[in-house]
Each structure stands twice: as C-alpha cells, then as structure tokens.
Design a protein around this motif. Structure first.
Motif, PDB file in Angstrom:
ATOM      1  N   LEU A 149       5.424   4.319   2.675  1.00  0.00           N
ATOM      2  CA  LEU A 149       6.003   5.338   3.568  1.00  0.00           C
ATOM      3  C   LEU A 149       6.781   4.683   4.709  1.00  0.00           C
ATOM      4  N   VAL A 162       4.388  16.281   0.422  1.00  0.00           N
ATOM      5  CA  VAL A 162       3.323  15.498  -0.222  1.00  0.00           C
ATOM      6  C   VAL A 162       2.990  16.196  -1.539  1.00  0.00           C
ATOM      7  N   ALA A 196       1.570   9.618  -3.173  1.00  0.00           N
ATOM      8  CA  ALA A 196       0.422   8.704  -3.252  1.00  0.00           C
ATOM      9  C   ALA A 196      -0.634   9.205  -4.234  1.00  0.00           C
ATOM     10  N   GLN A 197      -0.695  10.533  -4.441  1.00  0.00           N
ATOM     11  CA  GLN A 197      -1.730  11.091  -5.328  1.00  0.00           C
ATOM     12  C   GLN A 197      -1.165  11.526  -6.671  1.00  0.00           C
ATOM     13  N   ASP A 242       5.890  11.863  -0.490  1.00  0.00           N
ATOM     14  CA  ASP A 242       4.615  11.147  -0.461  1.00  0.00           C
ATOM     15  C   ASP A 242       3.899  11.485  -1.762  1.00  0.00           C
ATOM     16  N   GLY A 276      -2.357  -1.387  -2.869  1.00  0.00           N
ATOM     17  CA  GLY A 276      -1.057  -1.560  -3.508  1.00  0.00           C
ATOM     18  C   GLY A 276      -0.266  -0.275  -3.436  1.00  0.00           C
ATOM     19  N   LYS A 315      -6.784   6.247  -6.720  1.00  0.00           N
ATOM     20  CA  LYS A 315      -5.628   7.089  -7.065  1.00  0.00           C
ATOM     21  C   LYS A 315      -5.500   7.124  -8.592  1.00  0.00           C
ATOM     22  N   THR A 363      -2.930  16.955   4.513  1.00  0.00           N
ATOM     23  CA  THR A 363      -2.727  15.736   3.740  1.00  0.00           C
ATOM     24  C   THR A 363      -3.586  14.640   4.348  1.00  0.00           C
ATOM     25  N   PHE A 364      -3.544  13.472   3.722  1.00  0.00           N
ATOM     26  CA  PHE A 364      -4.189  12.282   4.289  1.00  0.00           C
ATOM     27  C   PHE A 364      -3.388  11.838   5.522  1.00  0.00           C
ATOM     28  N   SER A 370       0.856  -1.203   0.000  1.00  0.00           N
ATOM     29  CA  SER A 370       0.000   0.000   0.000  1.00  0.00           C
ATOM     30  C   SER A 370       0.883   1.242   0.000  1.00  0.00           C
ATOM     31  N   GLY A 371       0.247   2.370  -0.173  1.00  0.00           N
ATOM     32  CA  GLY A 371       0.972   3.634  -0.073  1.00  0.00           C
ATOM     33  C   GLY A 371       1.445   3.880   1.358  1.00  0.00           C
ATOM     34  N   TYR A 376      -9.032  17.865   2.645  1.00  0.00           N
ATOM     35  CA  TYR A 376      -9.484  17.101   3.799  1.00  0.00           C
ATOM     36  C   TYR A 376     -10.136  18.087   4.758  1.00  0.00           C
TER      37      TYR A 376
HETATM   38  C1  PLP Z   1      -3.835   7.569  -0.308  1.00  0.00           C
HETATM   39  C2  PLP Z   1      -2.750   8.250   0.401  1.00  0.00           C
HETATM   40  C3  PLP Z   1      -1.826   7.557   1.215  1.00  0.00           C
HETATM   41  C4  PLP Z   1      -1.985   6.119   1.589  1.00  0.00           C
HETATM   42  O1  PLP Z   1      -2.072   5.230   0.536  1.00  0.00           O
HETATM   43  P1  PLP Z   1      -2.778   3.804   0.751  1.00  0.00           P
HETATM   44  O2  PLP Z   1      -2.403   3.040  -0.461  1.00  0.00           O
HETATM   45  O3  PLP Z   1      -4.234   4.041   0.886  1.00  0.00           O
HETATM   46  O4  PLP Z   1      -2.187   3.209   1.992  1.00  0.00           O
HETATM   47  C5  PLP Z   1      -0.771   8.259   1.755  1.00  0.00           C
HETATM   48  N1  PLP Z   1      -0.621   9.568   1.529  1.00  0.00           N
HETATM   49  C6  PLP Z   1      -1.481  10.272   0.773  1.00  0.00           C
HETATM   50  C7  PLP Z   1      -1.215  11.718   0.535  1.00  0.00           C
HETATM   51  C8  PLP Z   1      -2.578   9.644   0.189  1.00  0.00           C
HETATM   52  O5  PLP Z   1      -3.432  10.349  -0.554  1.00  0.00           O
END
Ligand code: PLP
Length: 363
Positions: A64, A131, A159-160, A157, A194, A186, A85-86, A59-60, A312
């Motif tokens: 990290l 991020v 992730a997005q 980060d 993933g 995403k 951020t998330f 996962s994302g 958020y």
């Molecule tokens: C989605 C997200 C994550 C976590 O990713 P997962 O695959 O859901 O664990 C981390 N950081 C940010 C900024 C995200 O948007």
C-alpha cells in the motif's frame, strides 16, 4: 471435535516435500536477497492475475505504501476509503501525511458503498482505496467510473482477495495499482511477511521497483526516497510452490463456502450469511456471518472446539489513533452495526464436510 481455523500446518504437510526442496535450494545458493526465485514468482504472478506487471514486496502494508508513493501522494492529500477494514489500509495513508476520508459500507457486501463516494470528493481528493473485504472485490465498475470522471486514482487493497475476480478479471488487474498480501493466513500465504503490487502501467511499475529498493535507479544512486521493501528469496521460493496449486486451493475454498451457505440457509432467522455479488467471485479469505449476541455464541462455539474470529470489532473511524480526524460514533452506522455482529467461522481449503456439518449443528 477440535477444528482448526486456518489449518496452515495441514497445507504445509500437503506440499512439504516441494516446499522444503525449494527452501533448501535458496540455502544452497545463499541468494537471500532478490534471488532468481523472485523473478520467477513475479512472472508467475503476472500470468495468474493477467496484470502486466507484478512486483513483490515485503508485506501487504508496504504494498500500500509503495502504491501511494508511486502515485506521489503528498501530505494534505485526501484519500477516500472504507472504515471497515484492517488498520493498514488507513494507517499507510496517514503515515504519508495524507488524510483518510471514510465512506460507509454497503450493507450486503460490507465493501465501500460506491453510491456515497462522490459526496466526499473535494479539490484535495487524490485517490480512492476500495478494499476487497473477505476476498470479494468492491463495486469496481462504479468506483472506476467516479475516479475517471473526477481524475482520481484507484488503488485496490486486495490483501484478502488474491485470485478473486470482478467481471471476469482478477482484482489484481483492476484499478491503477492493486496490492496484495502473502501474510500466512491470507488465501495465498508465505511463511512470514510478504506482499505484491500489480499494475498495467509501465511507468508506475518501474517507479515501484525502484521505490522498493530505497528509490534506487542505479546502485547507490537514489532517485526517490523509498523503502527497504523487498520480499525475501526464501518466501518467494515457498510461494513458487504454493502458487502452482493455488487454483485448486481457491476452488476448494469456494466449495467450502458454498457448503457453509447451503448448510446454514435454514438458520436465516438467526444468521445473516455472506453475500457475493453476481459480478464477483470471492477468494473467501473469511467466511463471515452476522449474528446478535456474538460474544455468547463465540464462547459456546469455543467450548465445542470451534474457533471463531472477529474481523473487525471496531471500525477505523472510532480507533484512538484516528481521533484527530474528528469522527464520532454514528457517523457510519452500517460499518458500526456490522462490526458489532460480524463473526468469522473456520475457513480453509481443507475443511471437511463433517466439520462443516458439525459447525452448522452448533450454530
Ligand atoms: C492483511 C491486510 C493488510 C496488511 O497486510 P500485511 O501483509 O499483514 O502487511 C492490509 N489490508 C488488509 C485489508 C488486510 O487484510
């Protein structure tokens, strides 16, 4: 009209034949864990991003964790990051016993304000985690310069932001380690959880590969305390198909964003539109505007068949779980204001012109 926010079903239908075939190939081989599809995907990810090493993971969030574990982040270390951020960005810092140290965001990009980072550096600071929010990389040139000057590591980060660029390089190919997520919604999503980590450093790459499999350097020999952090072969098979078409999907996302901005610019009295820095190209995970009276507008849009989301509603320094850090309301005024006003509109590569016109009309 009834509009779909992320339209994952349409994307599946579009590539269904190839995806079904790829999944069934895994079922026929039963190579569920670390099958050859994983190696294939990692090689394609390296080619796509330009990063020397791509290592897939579960996962994302775990990406990290792997990155910080590889950089030997220890309890008591401080890591500078954004409060807007998330949760996963800071949750993983805290899980390792390190301390998230927040810096307010830039009022245009909503990414960490590089100009405020240096004031937060102490002898305990080990790393900076910018991020790439909504798909746009942070001010990486300034951040990397600060990190170099103070001997800090940079973990992105992303992730997005898979496929975004900064000064012509993908954000997977910047920093010491860059992380991404393949969560379904995403920009590049699989059909479950993933993620991946990227680096150009061979030592870090080897360590992250081992950390991903319980710190193992040889079967049942454990060099490090690691994670069960592998990507499933079935998810890799899905991603192998989707990555082939990803450049097209990304171009469509960018076109959708451009159409939104064109359509909405007449409403600039009422709405603040997304801003992308000239150095950057966004992967447009979200198209997020700012507006006063957000809740009423959301309700009104919902009644017209237009789903929206808030990424958020509460910055991390005000979350209950981070109460022990001692932050208060007012500490990061821009993050706080943006979290009250931000509103994500439907965003996916297949949004039709009529749909964008309709949304524009209703805003
Ligand atoms: C989605 C997200 C994550 C976590 O990713 P997962 O695959 O859901 O664990 C981390 N950081 C940010 C900024 C995200 O948007």
């Amino acid at each position: 009209m009834k509009i779909d926010f992320a339209n994952l079903q349409y994307q599946y239908q579009r590539y269904k034949f190839e995806i079904d075939e790829a999944i069934h190939a895994v079922l026929d081989k039963s190579n569920y864990i670390m099958g050859e599809e994983i190696t294939e995907l990692e090689e394609s990810l390296q080619t796509f991003t330009g990063a020397k090493y791509a290592i897939t993971c579960s996962s994302g969030t775990d990406a990290l964790l792997l990155a910080m574990m590889a950089l030997d982040i220890q309890p008591g270390d401080e890591i500078i990051t954004t409060p807007f951020t998330f949760i996963a960005t800071s949750e993983t810092i805290a899980l390792l016993g390190a301390k998230p140290v927040f810096v307010d965001i830039d009022k245009h990009t909503y990414n960490i304000d590089a100009a405020q980072i240096e004031a937060k550096i102490t002898p305990k600071t080990k790393a900076i985690i910018p991020v790439s929010l909504y798909g746009q990389p942070a001010d990486m040139e300034a951040i990397q310069a600060i990190a170099d000057q103070h001997g800090l590591k940079v973990i992105i980060d992303g992730a997005q932001s898979f496929g975004s660029t900064y000064q012509g390089k993908t954000d997977s190919n910047l920093g010491d380690i860059s992380c991404t997520s393949f969560f379904p919604a995403k920009p590049l999503g699989c059909f479950g959880d993933g993620g991946a980590v990227f680096t150009n450093d061979e030592v870090l790459a080897t360590k992250m590969k081992q950390l991903r499999i319980h710190g193992q350097n040889k079967r049942y020999h454990h060099k490090y305390i690691g994670l069960g952090g592998r990507l499933d072969t079935i998810q890799a098979a899905v991603l192998n198909v989707k990555l082939k078409y990803y450049a097209d999907d990304l171009a469509l996302r960018q076109a959708v964003a451009a159409k939104y901005s064109e359509k909405l610019k007449v409403k600039s009295e009422k709405l603040v539109l997304p801003y992308v820095h000239e150095n950057a190209a966004s992967a447009w995970a979200q198209y997020s505007i700012r507006v006063q009276g957000r809740e009423a507008l959301q309700k009104q849009l919902q009644d017209q068949g237009i789903p929206t989301a808030v990424h958020y509603p509460m910055p991390l320094h005000l979350q209950e779980c981070f109460g022990y850090l001692g932050y208060r309301e007012g500490d990061f005024p821009i993050a706080e204001q943006v979290s009250r006003e931000i509103l994500s509109l439907p965003m996916n590569p297949y949004l039709l012109d009529e749909e964008i016109d309709y949304i524009g009309m209703m805003l």
